[in-house]
Design a protein around this motif. Sequence first.
Motif, PDB file in Angstrom:
ATOM      1  N   ALA A  49      -9.281  -1.868   0.966  1.00  0.00           N
ATOM      2  CA  ALA A  49      -7.912  -2.191   0.552  1.00  0.00           C
ATOM      3  C   ALA A  49      -7.208  -0.884   0.239  1.00  0.00           C
ATOM      4  CB  ALA A  49      -7.937  -3.088  -0.678  1.00  0.00           C
ATOM      5  N   ASP A  82      -2.598  -2.385  -2.904  1.00  0.00           N
ATOM      6  CA  ASP A  82      -2.758  -3.690  -2.259  1.00  0.00           C
ATOM      7  C   ASP A  82      -3.329  -4.762  -3.184  1.00  0.00           C
ATOM      8  OD1 ASP A  82      -1.652  -3.118   0.177  1.00  0.00           O
ATOM      9  OD2 ASP A  82      -3.544  -2.626   1.150  1.00  0.00           O
ATOM     10  N   SER A  83      -3.808  -4.399  -4.358  1.00  0.00           N
ATOM     11  CA  SER A  83      -4.340  -5.412  -5.272  1.00  0.00           C
ATOM     12  C   SER A  83      -3.266  -6.440  -5.584  1.00  0.00           C
ATOM     13  CB  SER A  83      -4.830  -4.777  -6.569  1.00  0.00           C
ATOM     14  OG  SER A  83      -5.985  -4.015  -6.322  1.00  0.00           O
ATOM     15  N   GLY A  84      -3.634  -7.699  -5.474  1.00  0.00           N
ATOM     16  CA  GLY A  84      -2.704  -8.797  -5.692  1.00  0.00           C
ATOM     17  C   GLY A  84      -2.033  -9.277  -4.420  1.00  0.00           C
ATOM     18  N   SER A  99       0.826  -1.197   0.000  1.00  0.00           N
ATOM     19  CA  SER A  99       0.000   0.000   0.000  1.00  0.00           C
ATOM     20  C   SER A  99       0.861   1.247   0.000  1.00  0.00           C
ATOM     21  CB  SER A  99      -0.917   0.007   1.219  1.00  0.00           C
ATOM     22  OG  SER A  99      -1.688   1.179   1.237  1.00  0.00           O
ATOM     23  N   HIS A 146     -16.124 -13.200  -5.907  1.00  0.00           N
ATOM     24  CA  HIS A 146     -15.429 -12.468  -4.854  1.00  0.00           C
ATOM     25  C   HIS A 146     -16.217 -12.533  -3.557  1.00  0.00           C
ATOM     26  CE1 HIS A 146     -13.946  -9.780  -8.362  1.00  0.00           C
ATOM     27  NE2 HIS A 146     -13.120 -10.790  -8.175  1.00  0.00           N
ATOM     28  N   VAL A 185      -6.286  -9.953  -2.452  1.00  0.00           N
ATOM     29  CA  VAL A 185      -7.004  -8.683  -2.588  1.00  0.00           C
ATOM     30  C   VAL A 185      -7.113  -8.347  -4.067  1.00  0.00           C
ATOM     31  CG1 VAL A 185      -6.965  -6.203  -2.096  1.00  0.00           C
ATOM     32  CG2 VAL A 185      -6.136  -7.821  -0.380  1.00  0.00           C
ATOM     33  N   VAL A 186      -8.327  -7.994  -4.506  1.00  0.00           N
ATOM     34  CA  VAL A 186      -8.499  -7.587  -5.896  1.00  0.00           C
ATOM     35  C   VAL A 186      -9.073  -6.178  -6.026  1.00  0.00           C
ATOM     36  CG1 VAL A 186      -8.613  -9.920  -6.822  1.00  0.00           C
ATOM     37  CG2 VAL A 186     -10.716  -8.797  -6.102  1.00  0.00           C
ATOM     38  N   GLY A 187      -9.376  -5.517  -4.910  1.00  0.00           N
ATOM     39  CA  GLY A 187      -9.871  -4.155  -4.986  1.00  0.00           C
ATOM     40  C   GLY A 187     -10.679  -3.753  -3.782  1.00  0.00           C
ATOM     41  N   THR A 188     -11.350  -2.600  -3.909  1.00  0.00           N
ATOM     42  CA  THR A 188     -12.233  -2.081  -2.873  1.00  0.00           C
ATOM     43  C   THR A 188     -13.586  -1.775  -3.491  1.00  0.00           C
ATOM     44  OG1 THR A 188     -10.431  -1.082  -1.603  1.00  0.00           O
ATOM     45  CG2 THR A 188     -12.618  -0.195  -1.214  1.00  0.00           C
TER      46      THR A 188
END
Length: 106
Positions: free
Chosen positions: A56, A60-62, A24, A49, A77-80
């Motif tokens: 996130a 932080d994605s991935g 992040s 999901h 994590v793939v998103g917010t």
Amino acid sequence: ERLEPAVLSGLLFPGQRYFVLGQSSQAQPDESSVTHGRIAAVELDACCHVRGDIPAGVGDSGAGVFSVDTGALIGMVVGTDHPTHKAILLPSSVIQSKLPLPAPAP
């Protein structure tokens, strides 16, 4: 130094505590970050999901999502989700189902 691969777990339940090892850009000067949350919902949405209870961070994605209790990798994590500000997580069971099976040993 050789690292052992993460243990994968498909076990998810509401309230399960997790931590994210991410990158992040809003967390620290060195860009690595550890955040904590709980699984908010385990019902898969249309994209397979689930939701955490924290947003996130940017970058932080991935990132790996690990069980606090077992240390097992339970997702990524793939998103917010912007309306709810909840982390969008892809369960490790879904990731495993998309990977090719290893060839049988001769």
